[in-house]
Structure formats: structure tokens, C-alpha cells
Design an enzyme around this catalytic site. Structure first.
Site, short mmCIF file in Angstrom:
data_model
loop_
_atom_site.label_atom_id
_atom_site.label_comp_id
_atom_site.label_asym_id
_atom_site.label_seq_id
_atom_site.Cartn_x
_atom_site.Cartn_y
_atom_site.Cartn_z
N LYS A 28 -3.99 3.24 -2.68
CA LYS A 28 -5.08 4.00 -3.17
C LYS A 28 -4.91 5.31 -2.28
O LYS A 28 -4.98 5.32 -1.17
CB LYS A 28 -6.15 3.29 -3.12
N ASP A 54 0.77 -1.06 0.01
CA ASP A 54 0.04 -0.02 -0.12
C ASP A 54 0.75 1.41 -0.13
O ASP A 54 2.12 1.38 0.33
CB ASP A 54 -0.89 0.14 1.24
N MET A 63 -8.95 9.07 7.74
CA MET A 63 -9.25 9.70 6.24
C MET A 63 -10.40 10.64 6.50
O MET A 63 -11.52 10.52 5.63
CB MET A 63 -9.91 8.40 5.50
#
Length: 278
Positions: free
Chosen positions: A83, A61, A197
Site C-alpha cells: 500500500k 509489502d 509516513m
């Protein structure tokens, strides 16, 4: 076991004890989903290091440190699978299909994720696809950034003087919009809220919490690039959070009284560093 780790443990007299731990075999044709922890490479588990040294194909990641990847099997093929919001990113369906494809070719496949695979990491989705493909897999837990990242900022997630409950949530849904949560209930459910996030929609989230009756003077801290040399911490109040601009990401947002303990517990970058190991 990694040769360098064996050498280190032999020198320190721990090899026999660790060898007795009998690490499981990383079998060809299987996939291990491993949590790398936040930032610092030393926060991965010993079982995770074992997998890193055995893997033949590594899907990693964006939040996995380069300082950790240098300890991987030098013959392993490394494939970026990160991502990041607002940037071109591999599609989740494509990542999952590649995991399955490489495993069916008989490779030892490592899916290396920042934090913990099962904490907002889509590890459950990937493991479910492996199960349906009739492939062997193993989950190796990691230190979630919502715990370890805050610890590196001197912020305890719980403290018996302030809170006996905490809520963990993600600030956006799978479409990128603000999470469709019951914000009025969340605002009152626990003294401490830890948000993953959440920077993109922070203003909206703050307004939802305030509208639900959360105290405007409640403390709010943002830990960016946690447990890395680039770590920064911003402290403000819930009402003033809307004034923040250009907050570095990735970041963890914590609302509640626990960030006040940073005055004494900021061992990584703050005054308490003099009383720590650095």
C-alpha cells in the site's frame, strides 16, 4: 533451513550451532507474519529467512526489497500486497481475507512486511483476524525502519549526551489525514521525535510543533529509502523544513539533536564509511 544458508554456515563452521537452534516448523495451514527490516536484505532475521525458504504463498509489502525476494522458495507464489499513498493499492480487508483463504487451503502462508509487523505495520490487525478465524500464526519481529533506517544514516535514536527518551509516531491516520495527536504534548514530551509516513503532512506537522513551542532551530533530518542503495538524507531545521520539496518516499523524519552525530557516525554513505565495512 535454506540450502544456501546451510552451505554458508557449514563452510564457516556454524552449522551445528545454528542447527541446534531448532527452528520451529512452518506448518501447513498456518500464517507467519514476518518483519523484513528496512531496505537491505541482510537485515531480516534468521527465523525470517527460514520462513522465506519454507513458504508456499508469500504476500509481500511495497517496502520489501526485490533483493530479499530472490531468496524465497522458488516454488512459492508471490502476491504483491503493498500500500503506497496516492497510488492504487490493495485494500487491507482483501489482504486479510486472502491470508485466511490460503491458510484454509493448507498452504504455508508468509506475510512479509517491511520493518516490523507490529510497528505501524497493521500486523496486529491481521493477527487478530487470524485468531478469530481459528488459524495458527506466528509473529517474527523485524528491525523497524525507525531504528535500523536511522542507524544506516548514522543517527542514533538515543544518546546519553542528548536524550533519554524518544517518541515514535505516524504522520497520518487511517484516512490519510494528519494524525489527530496531542501535538502540544508531543512537542514537549521528548527531545527526539521519530515520524513514520510524515512527508505528506510535514508542513502541517511542523507548524503544529512550532505553535506548541518547539524550538525553530531544532534539527530535522529526513532519511529516504533507508538502508538501500537509493538512500538519501536531507538535514535542515524545524523552521526551514517547510521549504523542502520533492522529498523521496518512503522516508523517516527525525526531529531533535541526534542527527548531529551524522558527522562522525554516517558509516554507510558519508565520511565515516572509510572506517566501516561499507
Amino acid at each position: 533451513m535454506l540450502d544456501w544458508l546451510k552451505s554458508l554456515l557449514v563452510r564457516r563452521g556454524h552449522f551445528a550451532a545454528l542447527d541446534a537452534a531448532d527452528f520451529p516448523d512452518f506448518a501447513p495451514g498456518s500464517v507467519w507474519l514476518v518483519g523484513a527490516g528496512p531496505g537491505a536484505p541482510g537485515l531480516i532475521s534468521l527465523l525470517g529467512y527460514h520462513a522465506l525458504g519454507q513458504a508456499e504463498v508469500i504476500f509481500y509489502d511495497a517496502l520489501v526489497s526485490d533483493r530479499l525476494l530472490i531468496h524465497a522458495n522458488p516454488r512459492a507464489q508471490k502476491i504483491f500486497a503493498g500500500k503506497r499513498g496516492g497510488k492504487p493499492s490493495p485494500k487491507q480487508a482483501d489482504i486479510t481475507l486472502q491470508l485466511i483463504d490460503w491458510a484454509r487451503k493448507g498452504k504455508r502462508v508468509l506475510r512479509l512486511k517491511g520493518g516490523d509487523p507490529f510497528v505501524f505495520g497493521r500486523g496486529g490487525e491481521e493477527a487478530g483476524a487470524l485468531f478469530r478465524a481459528n488459524l495458527k500464526f506466528r509473529i517474527v519481529p523485524g528491525i523497524s525502519s525507525g531504528l535500523g533506517g536511522l542507524a544506516y544514516a548514522g543517527i542514533p535514536v538515543t544518546h546519553r549526551e542528548t536524550n533519554h527518551a524518544v517518541i515514535f509516531l505516524t504522520g497520518h491516520d487511517e484516512t490519510g489525514d494528519v494524525s489527530p495527536l496531542d501535538w502540544p504534548s508531543i512537542a514537549k514530551a521528548a527531545p527526539v521525535i521519530v515520524m513514520f509516513m510524515a512527508v505528506k503532512h510535514l508542513n502541517t506537522i511542523v507548524q503544529k510543533l512550532l505553535a506548541a513551542g518547539r524550538d525553530p532551530t531544532d534539527r530535522l533530518a529526513i532519511v529516504s529509502n533507508a538502508a538501500s542503495p537509493q538512500q538519501t538524507v536531507v538535514e535542515t531545521t524545524l523552521a526551514a523544513a517547510s521549504d523542502l520539496a520533492d522529498v523521496p518516499t518512503p522516508a523517516i523524519v527525525v526531529v531533535g539533536p541526534v542527527s548531529a552525530y551524522r558527522d562522525a557516525l554516517d558509516w554507510y554513505t558519508g565520511p565515516a564509511r572509510e572506517n566501516s565495512f561499507g
